[in-house]
Scaffold this motif. Structure first.
Motif, short mmCIF file in Angstrom:
data_model
loop_
_atom_site.label_atom_id
_atom_site.label_comp_id
_atom_site.label_asym_id
_atom_site.label_seq_id
_atom_site.Cartn_x
_atom_site.Cartn_y
_atom_site.Cartn_z
N SER A 50 17.55 17.07 -10.09
CA SER A 50 15.99 17.46 -10.47
C SER A 50 15.81 17.93 -11.89
O SER A 50 14.93 17.81 -12.51
N ALA A 58 19.27 17.78 -5.45
CA ALA A 58 18.14 18.60 -6.35
C ALA A 58 18.64 19.79 -7.46
O ALA A 58 18.30 19.77 -8.24
N ARG A 61 10.03 17.29 -8.30
CA ARG A 61 11.34 17.54 -8.64
C ARG A 61 11.79 19.16 -8.97
O ARG A 61 12.72 19.44 -8.24
#
Length: 266
Positions: free
Chosen positions: A239, A235, A170
């Motif tokens: 993330s 992301a 991530r």
């Protein structure tokens, strides 16, 4: 000049787009910056295309606006593009009138190049600009922008590789997002003088095609690449803040390969 673009499209189409834009958001000026085709070709006021196409292009417009009416620029861009799509696909820049006029007075390369070269589709009464302004922009500035951009891009790519080794996928994907964002903005600014403040990788890729027509199709040309870019875009916040966001080692490796293509444009 965009003479080939002007020849491809009738005045009626441009008038329809301009009328649609100004009916939603009163603009002081609307400029045509370039076109992108369904094949790996395009042209703009910053880059001459390799050849003409007969397919349906997507156009890039600059909107110079005095008042955004309590709505963010990116919200207007999304709304305007959705409405104009009924006529012809497009991508928009929204820029404050005060900023544009200030840039003209100081010889900013983007504003001056637009003023001298772009096709003006709409100009409000009283919106006057100095067409004789000469951009104060040296080639070495572009080189230094690319050098600094490459340094930042390289550092974030290295960080992504480190997190990947640690199986922190991530965080590795977030670092790839930062590498892409900073890299694309450096390429855009070096080629046009314009720095666009956004975390939207997909939009930055479209804007950067003003300078490098083939870049869009190298990283965004297939359905698989578009899915990978969407995963990369998620992301930025996912993330770090969303427990449901996930990216596996294979996806991360494919995204990394995609973003590594940017290195060839510094």
């Amino acid at each position: 000049m965009l003479t080939d673009i002007q020849q491809q499209q009738s005045t009626a189409v441009f008038e329809a787009v301009s009328n649609t834009i100004t009916s939603l958001l009163p603009a002081d000026a609307v400029y045509l910056l370039g076109a992108r085709h369904s094949a790996c070709t395009g042209n703009s006021i910053f880059h001459a295309g390799t050849k003409e196409r007969n397919d349906r292009p997507s156009f890039l417009y600059l909107l110079v606006v005095a008042n955004l009416n309590d709505k963010a620029a990116h919200e207007w861009q999304d709304q305007l593009e959705a409405h104009c799509k009924r006529i012809i696909p497009c991508t928009t820049f929204v820029l404050y009138t005060a900023t544009f006029q200030h840039w003209i007075r100081e010889g900013h390369p983007f504003a001056c190049h637009v003023l001298k070269t772009a096709m003006c589709l709409h100009r409000a009464e009283g919106f006057l600009c100095d067409g004789d302004t000469v951009p104060v922009y040296l080639p070495s500035m572009g080189e230094s922008i690319l050098t600094e951009g490459l340094n930042m891009y390289t550092e974030f790519m290295a960080a992504a590789e480190l997190f990947a080794i640690r199986k922190q996928y991530r965080l590795a994907c977030f670092m790839l997002h930062q590498a892409a964002e900073l890299g694309l903005n450096s390429i855009l600014k070096a080629g046009t003088g314009f720095h666009y403040r956004t975390h939207n990788i997909e939009r930055l890729i479209i804007y950067t095609s003003l300078v490098h027509e083939e870049l869009f199709y190298r990283v965004n040309g297939t359905e698989k690449e578009r899915k990978l870019l969407h995963k990369l875009q998620q992301a930025y916040s996912g993330s770090r803040y969303e427990e449901t966001y996930a990216v596996n080692a294979v996806e991360l490796g494919e995204i990394m390969e995609l973003i590594q293509l940017l290195k060839g444009y510094f």
